[in-house]
Design an enzyme around this catalytic site. Structure first.
Site, PDB file in Angstrom:
ATOM      1  N   GLU A 104     112.515 -11.774 114.226  1.00  0.00           N
ATOM      2  CA  GLU A 104     112.063 -11.019 115.398  1.00  0.00           C
ATOM      3  C   GLU A 104     110.857 -11.749 115.974  1.00  0.00           C
ATOM      4  O   GLU A 104     110.007 -12.212 115.240  1.00  0.00           O
ATOM      5  CB  GLU A 104     111.657  -9.625 114.886  1.00  0.00           C
ATOM      6  N   CYS A 142     100.069 -11.698 112.331  1.00  0.00           N
ATOM      7  CA  CYS A 142     101.144 -12.704 112.234  1.00  0.00           C
ATOM      8  C   CYS A 142     100.642 -14.138 112.167  1.00  0.00           C
ATOM      9  O   CYS A 142     100.768 -14.784 111.135  1.00  0.00           O
ATOM     10  CB  CYS A 142     102.097 -12.547 113.416  1.00  0.00           C
ATOM     11  N   LYS A 176      93.817  -8.497 120.096  1.00  0.00           N
ATOM     12  CA  LYS A 176      94.117  -8.912 121.467  1.00  0.00           C
ATOM     13  C   LYS A 176      94.233  -7.651 122.311  1.00  0.00           C
ATOM     14  O   LYS A 176      94.350  -6.545 121.772  1.00  0.00           O
ATOM     15  CB  LYS A 176      95.410  -9.723 121.505  1.00  0.00           C
TER      16      LYS A 176
END
Ligand code: UDX
Length: 439
Positions: free
Chosen positions: A148, A264, A327
């Site tokens: 993904e 990530c 972010k």
């Protein structure tokens, strides 16, 4: 199609609701009762634009349910594994305990002909190992790897309209069967002409970490250029614009500043290095070590710059931090560069007040030692310096004239090169940024 989604974090919860949107009947399974309760009541357990509407719609249509009990997954044709693979404490490798426990749990309900589809980011080689476990226990069941690529903040859009589909499949007829099941799952996406890469397990696993490594490298490249700009008096923003006009380079992911964080990029490049080491190919990825160090150095430089503008000492200075999430458009504070800088400033004796439109609850839980305020104006009350560390649009839209009335000293440090420098300087602010000269 009836399907289950194991793990209902950012990835799994959005995936489950998106699959229901595509017309499937979906059950999401998670071990955390509070998360399941929230999702069952159509309440998103995290901030993600568009997710609340998607979830609400799927729940209203009766196509989506959630449970802590794995037996709810029984009878599903496809089982998506969407659990986390965080960095192991004290080392670079990924912690696969949740992937293993989810697979073990699935084995209790799995039947021949059903497909286990891994979506979690895993070290290359994991899928082949899991396939053995799955087919060893349930002959006739299949395993596919289908990474993904969703970005937080755009998770709904990225899941419903991905820029590519990647299927990692077993060899032979099992591969063909798994491929047609996945085509059925993603029928609407496939029909829309989305590029599809059908490959083996190892390539599919690597696509994900290679993509994230490339993105991390691009960011660290421009941040290395920012270091040089600081040494030479050049301007990194103009440099990025100029090289970005070359199609082969492109302007995206060339925003210099505090660098990358989140759940990530940092852990994925480290796990990739660890795995390369295990495979005897560590030399191929030594550059990622440099990518990581450039990234971490930006945080130190930001603290240094704050000290510089505060007349050489942070002791007792009131510092405002605009933005805490890793972010904008996210409430995720995992490995957030902004919070890392805020904590370092606090340790050096500054009184730090942090504000963020979405992440404050998470911050208060994880970083109780910092002060928080709901608005930029409250956070900046009598501040000696204001640091923009996460470029939320509402901070970019602040009126520097009005905002200047709140602070003690009009000093702004733009950690994301996101503010209109001329406007802030015209309003009497001393403007500093990473990779750009002082006025
Ligand atoms: C990333 C990948 O983009 C996504 O494809 C993958 O599935 C998961 O990891 P995400 O972590 O949501 O997604 O955030 P991303 O938008 O990639 O930003 C990562 C970090 O890089 C943020 O901290 C961001 O502030 C920073 N960044 C991004 C920069 O510093 N400069 C840039 O130019 C772009």
């Amino acid at each position: 199609m009836k399907m289950s989604v194991i793990g209902c974090g950012y990835l799994g919860a959005v995936h489950a609701a998106a699959m229901a949107e595509l017309g499937h009947e979906v059950v999401g399974v998670d071990v955390e009762q509070a998360k399941v309760d929230a999702l069952s009541a159509s309440r998103p357990p995290f901030y993600e634009p568009g997710f609340e509407e998607l979830l609400g719609r799927a729940m209203e249509l009766g196509r989506l349910s959630f449970s802590t009990d794995i037996s709810a997954a029984a009878g599903s044709r496809v089982h998506f594994v969407c659990v986390g693979t965080p960095q192991r404490r004290g080392e670079y490798g990924a912690d696969l305990q949740y992937v293993h426990s989810a697979t073990e749990a699935l084995l209790e309900v799995l039947n021949p002909g059903e497909v286990v589809v891994g979506k979690s980011t895993v070290p290359v080689g994991t899928a082949a190992e899991l396939a053995e476990v799955v087919t060893g226990k349930v002959p006739g069941a299949l395993l596919a790897w289908n990474p993904e690529f969703l970005r937080e903040g755009f998770a709904v859009q990225d899941t419903l309209h991905p820029d590519r589909l990647v299927y990692g499949l077993p060899e032979g007829t099992g591969g063909e069967a798994a491929c047609s099941v996945l085509d059925e799952v993603y029928a609407r996406i496939v029909e829309a002409g989305t590029p599809k890469v059908v490959t083996d397990y190892a390539t599919a696993e690597m696509v994900k970490v290679a993509a994230n490594s490339f993105l991390a490298t691009k960011i660290s490249f421009i941040n290395a250029m920012a270091e040089l700009c600081e040494a030479t008096g050049a301007d990194v923003k103009q440099l990025a614009d100029a090289i970005g006009h070359d199609d082969r380079i492109g302007r995206k992911f060339l925003n210099a500043g505090l660098g990358f964080g989140g759940g990530c990029l940092p852990k994925d490049i480290r796990a990739f290095m660890a795995r390369a080491g295990e495979l005897g190919a560590d030399q191929a990825l030594t550059f990622l070590r440099e990518v990581d160090s450039i990234n971490m150095r930006r945080r130190i430089r930001m603290v240094e710059l704050a000290r510089e503008v505060c007349d050489g000492s942070l002791m007792g200075k009131r510092i405002t931090v605009l933005g805490a999430a890793f972010k904008p458009m996210s409430d995720d504070i995992r490995d957030s560069p902004a919070l890392n800088v805020a904590a370092q400033l606090q340790l050096r004796g500054a009184n730090v007040c942090v504000t963020d439109p979405a992440a404050l609850d998470n911050c208060r839980r994880s970083w109780p030692q910092l002060d928080y305020a709901a608005t930029p104006q409250e956070a900046a009350d009598r501040a000696d310096a204001v640091l923009l560390l996460t470029e939320w649009q509402e901070y970019q839209d602040l009126d520097p004239v009005e905002f200047g009335g709140v602070v003690r000293q009009r000093r702004v440090l733009d950690g994301r090169n996101a503010l209109d420098r001329d406007k802030w300087e015209a309003a009497g602010w001393a403007y500093r940024a990473l990779g750009r000269r002082a006025a």
